[in-house]
Design a protein around this motif. Structure first.
Motif, PDB file in Angstrom:
ATOM      1  N   SER A  40      -8.568  -1.758 -11.437  1.00 27.12           N
ATOM      2  CA  SER A  40      -9.210  -0.802 -10.533  1.00 27.12           C
ATOM      3  C   SER A  40      -9.075   0.604 -11.105  1.00 27.12           C
ATOM      4  O   SER A  40      -8.228   0.879 -11.963  1.00 27.12           O
ATOM      5  CB  SER A  40      -8.567  -0.875  -9.148  1.00 27.12           C
ATOM      6  N   ASP A  74      -7.862   3.387  -9.935  1.00 23.04           N
ATOM      7  CA  ASP A  74      -6.560   4.040  -9.753  1.00 23.04           C
ATOM      8  C   ASP A  74      -5.535   3.549 -10.762  1.00 23.04           C
ATOM      9  O   ASP A  74      -4.628   4.299 -11.143  1.00 23.04           O
ATOM     10  CB  ASP A  74      -6.042   3.785  -8.333  1.00 23.04           C
ATOM     11  N   LYS A  85       0.826  -1.211   0.000  1.00 18.41           N
ATOM     12  CA  LYS A  85       0.000   0.000   0.000  1.00 18.41           C
ATOM     13  C   LYS A  85       0.858   1.259   0.000  1.00 18.41           C
ATOM     14  O   LYS A  85       0.576   2.220  -0.731  1.00 18.41           O
ATOM     15  CB  LYS A  85      -0.941  -0.008   1.213  1.00 18.41           C
ATOM     16  N   GLN A 141      -9.968  -1.010  -4.688  1.00 18.76           N
ATOM     17  CA  GLN A 141      -8.574  -0.570  -4.714  1.00 18.76           C
ATOM     18  C   GLN A 141      -7.678  -1.797  -4.755  1.00 18.76           C
ATOM     19  O   GLN A 141      -7.847  -2.732  -3.972  1.00 18.76           O
ATOM     20  CB  GLN A 141      -8.241   0.280  -3.491  1.00 18.76           C
TER      21      GLN A 141
END
Length: 224
Positions: free
Chosen positions: A77, A79, A23, A62
């Motif tokens: 996704s 993003d 992440k 995400q």
């Protein structure tokens, strides 16, 4: 319980670290701009490999990105699909790497896909059998549960080369096709390496869980 923690604690801690790492790496590399979006990079990689028939779709969530070998579709996704960053390029082209593997009949991917039903079934039934076996003190149930759980371990082990190969293909194609400069490869590598750590952690956790079950079974036999 103490023995269980001795077996599983290192793998669980590595798993937590891996989740944090992927992440944080994705967030950091999302700040490094790229010349195109993740969807555009994946499309170029697929088209250059003769995979024009493989589709690309945007999906919610995400880091929910994956390649569907049944539908021959990359699902990215938001993003990643729309992102114009090194993180988006790395993740999108990693999934395109799976499409390359599928098209070329990459053996570890073939084995992994074949093992999915057994792994899913083994994951569900093994917990029930093991719990019943330990509560009832029934070693046959425990052994059957361990046998089913072994399918999960096998899946995790064969999944490692599949994921590492997809990342290697992504980095090679990104540089070879001029989507990133050679000195930008390490930015993409940070995201892909962090993702790889999650697969390593999951594999280690399943292996150590199996080792614990075997220790309990054969340790008790020695005590008897």
């Amino acid at each position: 319980m103490i023995m269980y923690l001795l077996f599983l604690a290192p793998a669980m801690l590595l798993g937590l670290y891996a989740q944090w790492k992927v992440k944080s790496s994705f967030t950091a590399m999302s700040q490094i701009p790229a010349r195109m979006s993740g969807a555009e990079a994946a499309r170029r990689m697929l088209d250059n490999g003769g995979l024009q028939s493989v589709g690309i779709e945007q999906v919610p969530g995400q880091l929910s990105d994956h390649y569907d070998p049944r539908s021959k579709v990359l699902r990215l996704s938001g993003d990643v699909y729309n992102g114009r960053s090194m993180a988006a390029l790395g993740v999108a082209c990693h999934e395109a790497g799976h499409a390359f593997q599928d098209a070329k009949g990459y053996l570890p991917l073939v084995v992994r896909n074949a093992a999915v039903p057994a792994a899913n079934f083994g994951s569900g039934i093994s917990g029930i059998l093991l719990m019943a076996g330990f509560v009832m003190g029934a070693k046959p149930l425990i052994l059957i549960g361990v046998l089913f759980f072994s399918a999960v371990v096998f899946f995790q082990l064969v999944n490692l080369p599949v994921e590492f190969d997809a990342s290697a293909r992504a980095k090679h194609e990104l540089v070879a096709q001029g989507m990133i400069a050679g000195n930008e490869e390490h930015y993409v590598g940070k995201v892909l390496n962090a993702a790889a750590l999650t697969y390593v952690a999951a594999t280690l956790q399943s292996v150590m869980t199996l080792a614990y079950y075997l220790f309990v079974i054969f340790g008790n036999q020695r005590d008897d």
